[in-house]
Motif scaffolding. Structure first.
Motif, PDB file in Angstrom:
ATOM      1  N   ASP A  91       1.507  -4.549  -6.549  1.00  0.00           N
ATOM      2  CA  ASP A  91       2.620  -4.394  -5.613  1.00  0.00           C
ATOM      3  C   ASP A  91       3.470  -3.184  -5.987  1.00  0.00           C
ATOM      4  O   ASP A  91       3.934  -2.441  -5.110  1.00  0.00           O
ATOM      5  CB  ASP A  91       3.484  -5.652  -5.596  1.00  0.00           C
ATOM      6  N   ALA A  92       3.678  -2.987  -7.279  1.00  0.00           N
ATOM      7  CA  ALA A  92       4.487  -1.850  -7.731  1.00  0.00           C
ATOM      8  C   ALA A  92       3.807  -0.530  -7.378  1.00  0.00           C
ATOM      9  O   ALA A  92       4.470   0.446  -6.989  1.00  0.00           O
ATOM     10  CB  ALA A  92       4.729  -1.946  -9.234  1.00  0.00           C
ATOM     11  N   GLN A  93       2.494  -0.483  -7.507  1.00  0.00           N
ATOM     12  CA  GLN A  93       1.775   0.746  -7.176  1.00  0.00           C
ATOM     13  C   GLN A  93       1.831   1.035  -5.673  1.00  0.00           C
ATOM     14  O   GLN A  93       1.968   2.188  -5.262  1.00  0.00           O
ATOM     15  CB  GLN A  93       0.331   0.651  -7.660  1.00  0.00           C
ATOM     16  N   VAL A  94       1.724  -0.007  -4.860  1.00  0.00           N
ATOM     17  CA  VAL A  94       1.858   0.183  -3.410  1.00  0.00           C
ATOM     18  C   VAL A  94       3.245   0.731  -3.094  1.00  0.00           C
ATOM     19  O   VAL A  94       3.396   1.650  -2.279  1.00  0.00           O
ATOM     20  CB  VAL A  94       1.594  -1.134  -2.661  1.00  0.00           C
ATOM     21  N   ALA A  95       4.271   0.193  -3.742  1.00  0.00           N
ATOM     22  CA  ALA A  95       5.632   0.686  -3.516  1.00  0.00           C
ATOM     23  C   ALA A  95       5.761   2.150  -3.934  1.00  0.00           C
ATOM     24  O   ALA A  95       6.452   2.943  -3.267  1.00  0.00           O
ATOM     25  CB  ALA A  95       6.628  -0.179  -4.291  1.00  0.00           C
ATOM     26  N   ASP A  96       5.088   2.539  -5.016  1.00  0.00           N
ATOM     27  CA  ASP A  96       5.137   3.935  -5.447  1.00  0.00           C
ATOM     28  C   ASP A  96       4.433   4.846  -4.443  1.00  0.00           C
ATOM     29  O   ASP A  96       4.894   5.971  -4.187  1.00  0.00           O
ATOM     30  CB  ASP A  96       4.491   4.084  -6.826  1.00  0.00           C
ATOM     31  N   LEU A  97       3.332   4.394  -3.852  1.00  0.00           N
ATOM     32  CA  LEU A  97       2.673   5.190  -2.816  1.00  0.00           C
ATOM     33  C   LEU A  97       3.607   5.405  -1.622  1.00  0.00           C
ATOM     34  O   LEU A  97       3.683   6.509  -1.065  1.00  0.00           O
ATOM     35  CB  LEU A  97       1.385   4.504  -2.362  1.00  0.00           C
ATOM     36  N   VAL A  98       4.306   4.357  -1.226  1.00  0.00           N
ATOM     37  CA  VAL A  98       5.259   4.489  -0.121  1.00  0.00           C
ATOM     38  C   VAL A  98       6.347   5.497  -0.493  1.00  0.00           C
ATOM     39  O   VAL A  98       6.752   6.334   0.333  1.00  0.00           O
ATOM     40  CB  VAL A  98       5.867   3.122   0.239  1.00  0.00           C
ATOM     41  N   ALA A  99       6.814   5.454  -1.745  1.00  0.00           N
ATOM     42  CA  ALA A  99       7.833   6.409  -2.184  1.00  0.00           C
ATOM     43  C   ALA A  99       7.302   7.837  -2.102  1.00  0.00           C
ATOM     44  O   ALA A  99       8.033   8.758  -1.698  1.00  0.00           O
ATOM     45  CB  ALA A  99       8.261   6.082  -3.618  1.00  0.00           C
TER      46      ALA A  99
END
Length: 439
Positions: A404-412
């Motif tokens: 989930d954290a990596q997905v959030a970083d991609l969005v960032a």
């Protein structure tokens, strides 16, 4: 201190190749920068008026901006739009009870960012219009042998095909002279739909004077209108000065989350395999098991709701359900996502990429923002088990595991691709005197 180590690790992971000349060391080599032609301000200003003027539509009720408005990232905020026969703008658009549309527009309205870059030579989700030196005017289009010369670029040619679509701009049945010509198959021929639209513009003194200033001594033709629209689009929505661009040029670094997302994008997540180059697209076609909704792409006599994408253009089975890779510039502004807007959020479409077949089978139509349309059956394909399995079988995107954290970083990181610059904006009025769409 910990944040500094994370940023350093993220940038180290980006060292995939030697940096391009003039770029910051340790960053990915994205190849040559995009090439943009120098704009002609006078031509762009005239194209702006045409873009926002409903005079180009059969019923004089919609314009290019109806489905491509800057308020919605140059799209319309809908999974599948309502063109002719609708009222309102963006997510608020609804069918006109006095003149409802026959159906929704079958595909999501694509954003217009950076289409003036020379590398954009293919248009529409299936690439059915593209540069081809062997064809008349150097452009292959759905008109085939009927295509006429005179368009300055593929961007100009594609800009005017919506005026021939009953669902988008032309209107239905014989409710106006343009829709009647379209129904009779009179398109590019003398006296056809294109000539009728050009004549409407030509009789307006406000346009005649402006055309005389920009194209002195020339007739107002459909091709001239299309070329001016392309000039406006290329000038208005050039977006190549995002935080990403400045960081790549050695300027301010990305914030920690965006830097981690950039490392994932060009590394473990594999996004750059398709979303490559400075504008994050390989301009190719890929099957990724995107859910299908709405009327699909079918001839009027067909009764299916499928959309086989690139295969409709090439006839090759290997192109089934493949769609053009979109550029990711300003992608944060252009929801919903997919060729039919199946996903309302960036997180949703990213998670689809991680497990395409699984996400396809679990998808429900509630994830797509659709305005009500009486009589529409939007989930025909989504409820067809055989069609779902055919879409899944065609997918060539391997599953990946991200937290989930990596997905959030991609969005960032995708937010670091934002450059929503407008240059001319929405005009106060247009020469036809019709209401300016979105004003």
């Amino acid at each position: 201190m910990r944040g500094g180590r994370l940023i350093g690790a993220a940038l180290a992971a980006l060292a995939l190749a030697a940096p391009a000349a003039g770029e910051g060391a340790g960053l990915p080599d994205l190849g040559p920068r995009p090439v943009f032609a120098a704009p002609d301000p006078a031509r762009a200003a005239l194209g702006q008026l045409l873009f926002y003027d409903p005079i180009l539509s059969g019923n004089r009720a919609v314009s290019c901006a109806t489905c491509h408005h800057p308020r919605f990232g140059t799209s319309d905020g809908l999974a599948l739009g309502i063109g002719d026969g609708g009222l309102g703008l963006g997510p608020d658009r609804r069918p006109d009870p006095e003149n409802p549309p026959e159906q929704r527009v079958p595909r999501n309205a694509q954003a217009l960012w950076n289409l003036g870059a020379a590398e954009f030579t293919r248009f529409f989700h299936d690439g059915r219009l593209e540069a081809d030196p062997s064809r008349p005017g150097g452009i292959r289009t759905p008109l085939g042998a009927e295509m006429t010369a005179g368009f300055a670029s593929p961007l100009a040619a594609q800009a005017m095909f919506p005026v021939l679509s009953p669902d988008e701009m032309a209107g239905h049945y014989a409710e106006n002279e343009v829709s009647k010509a379209v129904r009779q198959g009179l398109l590019s021929q003398e006296g056809g739909a294109w000539d009728l639209i050009a004549a409407r513009v030509g009789v307006l003194p406000g346009y005649r004077a402006r055309f005389d200033a920009v194209l002195p001594g020339q007739e107002i033709t459909f091709h001239a209108i299309a070329n001016l629209l392309a000039d406006f689009i290329a000038h208005e929505w050039r977006a190549d000065d995002a935080p990403f661009d400045r960081a790549m040029a050695g300027g301010a670094p990305l914030d920690p989350a965006a830097a981690r997302g950039m490392a994932l994008f060009y590394g473990e997540a594999g996004c750059s395999a398709c979303h490559s180059g400075w504008l994050q697209t390989d301009h190719g076609f890929h099957a990724i098991a995107m859910p299908q909704l709405g009327p699909g792409k079918a001839a009027r006599f067909e009764r299916h709701a499928r959309d086989t994408g690139r295969m409709r253009v090439t006839g090759r089975a290997g192109d089934a359900y493949a769609f053009r890779t979109p550029s990711l510039r300003n992608v944060t502004l252009t929801a919903p996502y997919g060729h039919d807007g199946a996903y309302a959020t960036l997180e949703g479409v990213i998670r689809h990429h991680l497990a395409p077949a699984e996400a396809l089978r679990a998808w429900d139509i509630g994830q797509a923002p659709l305005p009500p349309l009486p009589g529409a059956v939007d989930d025909r394909a989504a409820g067809d088990a055989a069609e779902i399995e055919a879409i899944a079988a065609a997918a060539a995107l391997p599953p990946r595991a991200l937290s989930d954290a990596q997905v959030a970083d991609l969005v960032a990181f995708l937010h670091a691709l934002e450059d929503p610059t407008e240059r001319l904006g929405v005009p106060e009025a247009v020469p036809s005197g019709l209401p300016v769409v979105g004003r």
